[in-house]
Write a protein that holds these residues in place. Sequence first.
Motif, PDB file in Angstrom:
ATOM      1  N   UNK A 204       7.203  -3.180  11.986  1.00 28.49           N
ATOM      2  CA  UNK A 204       7.601  -2.838  13.203  1.00 28.49           C
ATOM      3  C   UNK A 204       8.067  -3.601  14.152  1.00 28.49           C
ATOM      4  N   UNK A 205       8.793  -3.285  14.926  1.00 30.21           N
ATOM      5  CA  UNK A 205       9.538  -4.051  15.949  1.00 30.21           C
ATOM      6  C   UNK A 205       8.897  -4.061  17.312  1.00 30.21           C
ATOM      7  N   UNK A 206       8.331  -5.209  17.792  1.00 30.88           N
ATOM      8  CA  UNK A 206       7.450  -5.392  18.872  1.00 30.88           C
ATOM      9  C   UNK A 206       8.508  -6.373  19.896  1.00 30.88           C
ATOM     10  N   UNK A 207       8.984  -5.898  20.724  1.00 34.50           N
ATOM     11  CA  UNK A 207       9.836  -6.910  21.846  1.00 34.50           C
ATOM     12  C   UNK A 207      11.054  -7.261  20.935  1.00 34.50           C
ATOM     13  N   UNK A 208      11.244  -8.347  20.799  1.00 33.81           N
ATOM     14  CA  UNK A 208      12.251  -9.166  19.961  1.00 33.81           C
ATOM     15  C   UNK A 208      12.091  -9.537  18.546  1.00 33.81           C
ATOM     16  N   UNK A 209      10.702  -9.179  18.276  1.00 34.57           N
ATOM     17  CA  UNK A 209      10.276  -9.449  16.852  1.00 34.57           C
ATOM     18  C   UNK A 209      10.211  -8.390  15.983  1.00 34.57           C
ATOM     19  N   UNK A 210      10.332  -8.644  14.848  1.00 31.99           N
ATOM     20  CA  UNK A 210       9.933  -7.723  13.738  1.00 31.99           C
ATOM     21  C   UNK A 210       8.810  -8.176  12.981  1.00 31.99           C
TER      22      UNK A 210
ATOM     23  N   UNK B 275      -6.590  -6.044   7.914  1.00 30.51           N
ATOM     24  CA  UNK B 275      -4.994  -5.998   8.082  1.00 30.51           C
ATOM     25  C   UNK B 275      -4.562  -7.543   8.270  1.00 30.51           C
ATOM     26  N   UNK B 276      -3.388  -7.716   8.033  1.00 30.73           N
ATOM     27  CA  UNK B 276      -2.664  -9.089   7.911  1.00 30.73           C
ATOM     28  C   UNK B 276      -1.433  -8.855   8.827  1.00 30.73           C
ATOM     29  N   UNK B 277      -0.926  -9.532   9.566  1.00 31.00           N
ATOM     30  CA  UNK B 277       0.222  -9.512  10.500  1.00 31.00           C
ATOM     31  C   UNK B 277       1.141 -10.716  10.465  1.00 31.00           C
ATOM     32  N   UNK B 278       2.423 -10.552  10.116  1.00 31.55           N
ATOM     33  CA  UNK B 278       3.256 -11.800  10.132  1.00 31.55           C
ATOM     34  C   UNK B 278       4.659 -11.507  10.725  1.00 31.55           C
ATOM     35  N   UNK B 279       5.385 -12.339  11.195  1.00 38.93           N
ATOM     36  CA  UNK B 279       6.800 -12.297  11.637  1.00 38.93           C
ATOM     37  C   UNK B 279       7.749 -12.243  10.510  1.00 38.93           C
ATOM     38  N   UNK B 280       8.473 -10.980  10.176  1.00 41.07           N
ATOM     39  CA  UNK B 280       9.402 -10.764   9.201  1.00 41.07           C
ATOM     40  C   UNK B 280      10.498 -11.644   9.038  1.00 41.07           C
ATOM     41  N   UNK B 281      10.137 -12.909   8.945  1.00 37.06           N
ATOM     42  CA  UNK B 281      11.207 -14.163   8.833  1.00 37.06           C
ATOM     43  C   UNK B 281      10.662 -15.109   7.836  1.00 37.06           C
ATOM     44  N   UNK B 282      11.435 -15.456   6.994  1.00 40.93           N
ATOM     45  CA  UNK B 282      10.983 -16.367   5.909  1.00 40.93           C
ATOM     46  C   UNK B 282      11.359 -17.685   6.139  1.00 40.93           C
ATOM     47  N   UNK B 283      10.337 -18.462   6.318  1.00 41.73           N
ATOM     48  CA  UNK B 283      10.546 -19.925   6.680  1.00 41.73           C
ATOM     49  C   UNK B 283      11.754 -20.532   5.709  1.00 41.73           C
ATOM     50  N   UNK B 284      11.680 -20.113   4.407  1.00 39.81           N
ATOM     51  CA  UNK B 284      12.748 -20.816   3.629  1.00 39.81           C
ATOM     52  C   UNK B 284      14.146 -20.792   4.211  1.00 39.81           C
ATOM     53  N   UNK B 285      14.792 -19.632   4.450  1.00 37.89           N
ATOM     54  CA  UNK B 285      16.097 -19.486   4.881  1.00 37.89           C
ATOM     55  C   UNK B 285      16.120 -18.251   5.762  1.00 37.89           C
ATOM     56  N   UNK B 286      15.223 -17.767   6.303  1.00 38.47           N
ATOM     57  CA  UNK B 286      15.328 -16.903   7.260  1.00 38.47           C
ATOM     58  C   UNK B 286      15.372 -15.191   7.014  1.00 38.47           C
ATOM     59  N   UNK B 287      15.172 -15.087   5.745  1.00 36.20           N
ATOM     60  CA  UNK B 287      15.256 -13.721   5.109  1.00 36.20           C
ATOM     61  C   UNK B 287      13.984 -12.781   5.668  1.00 36.20           C
ATOM     62  N   UNK B 288      14.120 -11.499   5.243  1.00 34.91           N
ATOM     63  CA  UNK B 288      13.214 -10.565   5.892  1.00 34.91           C
ATOM     64  C   UNK B 288      12.108 -10.332   5.022  1.00 34.91           C
TER      65      UNK B 288
END
Length: 127
Positions: free
Chosen positions: A26-32, A42-55
């Motif tokens: 989901x998109x919430x504001x400027x975050x996916x 339930x577990x929720x995480x920003x869709x941003x890989x700390x390795x190189x920014x992938x989804x």
Amino acid sequence: MAETSTKTAAFVGRSEIVPEKGRLIVDIGDRTIGIFRVGGKLYAYENLCPHQGGPACQGRIVPRVRENIDAQQLAHGMRFDEDELHVVCPWHGAEYQIKTGQHVTVPQLRLHGFEVEERGGEIYVLV
């Protein structure tokens, strides 16, 4: 003076839209944000890989692979552990434990987590 931060509970959908061992992006504001259900929780995480920014949250969900060792410490191949699910970033294969957000081999890498609540059959992420 210390800043106080208040979180907003963002409604993301009805509980049934995230099945056991499933996910919702989901998109919430400027975050996916990726929301996963494992073991009924339930577990929720920003869709941003700390390795190189992938989804990262959009990757394949896989069970942990464990070596099958008998009582004599002999190996008998590998087995899947359905009790520990991982999500694998589709860009470079970085693998994270869904229950903790931690990378499976590089402990200093971790997905950015969010509190997630389920109330009255609805899912809310606190942002």
